[in-house]
Design an enzyme around this catalytic site. Structure first.
Site, PDB file in Angstrom:
ATOM      1  N   CYS A 262     -42.681  14.151 -18.974  1.00  0.00           N
ATOM      2  CA  CYS A 262     -42.289  14.461 -20.254  1.00  0.00           C
ATOM      3  C   CYS A 262     -43.309  15.135 -21.174  1.00  0.00           C
ATOM      4  O   CYS A 262     -43.712  15.965 -21.179  1.00  0.00           O
ATOM      5  CB  CYS A 262     -41.528  12.974 -20.724  1.00  0.00           C
ATOM      6  SG  CYS A 262     -40.357  13.675 -22.379  1.00  0.00           S
TER       7      CYS A 262
ATOM      8  N   HIS B 296     -38.432  10.865 -17.022  1.00  0.00           N
ATOM      9  CA  HIS B 296     -39.259   9.417 -17.051  1.00  0.00           C
ATOM     10  C   HIS B 296     -39.171   8.401 -15.706  1.00  0.00           C
ATOM     11  O   HIS B 296     -38.466   7.587 -15.699  1.00  0.00           O
ATOM     12  CB  HIS B 296     -39.022   8.573 -18.292  1.00  0.00           C
ATOM     13  CG  HIS B 296     -39.671   9.142 -19.496  1.00  0.00           C
ATOM     14  ND1 HIS B 296     -40.700   8.438 -20.086  1.00  0.00           N
ATOM     15  CD2 HIS B 296     -39.156   9.991 -20.380  1.00  0.00           C
ATOM     16  CE1 HIS B 296     -41.037   8.999 -21.130  1.00  0.00           C
ATOM     17  NE2 HIS B 296     -39.921  10.138 -21.314  1.00  0.00           N
TER      18      HIS B 296
ATOM     19  N   GLU C  32     -40.992   6.533 -14.486  1.00  0.00           N
ATOM     20  CA  GLU C  32     -41.305   5.096 -14.522  1.00  0.00           C
ATOM     21  C   GLU C  32     -40.438   4.032 -15.402  1.00  0.00           C
ATOM     22  O   GLU C  32     -40.649   2.827 -15.250  1.00  0.00           O
ATOM     23  CB  GLU C  32     -42.848   5.273 -15.475  1.00  0.00           C
ATOM     24  CG  GLU C  32     -42.450   4.968 -16.910  1.00  0.00           C
ATOM     25  CD  GLU C  32     -42.233   6.500 -17.349  1.00  0.00           C
ATOM     26  OE1 GLU C  32     -41.927   7.602 -16.501  1.00  0.00           O
ATOM     27  OE2 GLU C  32     -42.165   6.844 -18.525  1.00  0.00           O
TER      28      GLU C  32
HETATM   29  N1  GLN Z   1     -40.257  14.937 -27.704  1.00  0.00           N
HETATM   30  C1  GLN Z   1     -41.481  14.522 -27.125  1.00  0.00           C
HETATM   31  C2  GLN Z   1     -42.444  15.586 -27.524  1.00  0.00           C
HETATM   32  O1  GLN Z   1     -41.969  16.708 -27.827  1.00  0.00           O
HETATM   33  C3  GLN Z   1     -41.479  14.085 -25.586  1.00  0.00           C
HETATM   34  C4  GLN Z   1     -40.386  12.980 -25.310  1.00  0.00           C
HETATM   35  C5  GLN Z   1     -41.240  12.155 -24.344  1.00  0.00           C
HETATM   36  O2  GLN Z   1     -42.310  12.045 -23.687  1.00  0.00           O
HETATM   37  N2  GLN Z   1     -40.100  11.339 -23.800  1.00  0.00           N
HETATM   38  O3  GLN Z   1     -43.348  15.573 -27.506  1.00  0.00           O
END
Ligand code: GLN
Length: 207
Positions: free
Chosen positions: A79, A180, A182
């Site tokens: 992410c 994610h 995890e």
């Molecule tokens: N929206 C976050 C970003 O742009 C990422 C979200 C996440 O890691 N769950 O940094």
């Protein structure tokens, strides 16, 4: 035991550390460059990528993590971690590690569906699946997630959503997931990552 660093500046690092301890690796919190010594791999967790990027600059971690990648160490971004690893993020200026040949779109799924879950097919997980897990989709949790808008020629696409959005990719020793892994009980992605680490350690012993 294989020592895996988890960047612990902000975000979902504790969950990764917990899973690592269940799949036979030792997780190590990384906050400073010296914490990277002796690691076999690194996970860059989800969180808020601008914050993590700024903290990584402040603590002098950008150069040492890039060096780790150049030396072939296995690094996985989930992410916000994926955003930090990308070479380009569409339309925003923010500190990046910029080491994976990806163009990323932040917050790609819009406000009304900031978080959603989807069962996705990830064929490479077959290699680390137990018989009872074989051919099971991976239940992926997306939280204000990015998507991978495009990848370089050398990058292997590992998974797409049903609308075609790329949500997991691998470029040699670098792994990226928009979701994610995890946060679910399914440890196959962590096992896949550890398999990448084991392959890389074997290859460096042979040379
Ligand atoms: N929206 C976050 C970003 O742009 C990422 C979200 C996440 O890691 N769950 O940094």
């Amino acid at each position: 035991m294989t020592r895996i660093g988890v960047l612990a500046l902000q975000g979902a690092f504790i969950e990764h550390l917990k899973i690592l301890s269940t799949v036979g690796a030792e997780g190590v919190e990384v906050r400073l460059p010296q914490d990277l010594t002796g690691l076999s791999g690194l996970i860059i967790p989800g969180g808020e990528s601008t914050t993590v990027g700024k903290l990584a600059v402040t603590y002098g971690l950008i150069g040492p993590i890039r060096e780790m990648a150049q030396h072939g160490k296995v690094i996985w971004g989930t992410c916000a971690g994926l955003i930090l690893m990308a070479r380009t993020v569409e339309g925003v200026e923010q500190p990046l590690l910029g080491m994976m040949d990806l163009v990323v779109r932040r917050n790609a799924f819009g406000r009304q569906v900031e978080s959603f879950e989807a069962d996705i097919s990830v064929p490479v997980l077959g290699a680390v699946s137990e018989p009872e897990e074989k051919n099971h989709p991976f239940h992926a949790v997306f939280i204000r997630a990015p998507l991978i808008a495009s990848v370089g020629d050398a990058v292997q696409i590992l998974s797409r959503l049903s609308d075609g959005s790329i949500v997991a990719a691998r470029d040699g020793n670098l792994l990226a997931t928009a979701f994610h892994p995890e946060l679910t009980g399914d440890t196959r992605f962590h096992r896949y990552f550890l398999q990448m680490v084991a392959e890389r350690e074997e290859a460096s012993r042979d040379t």
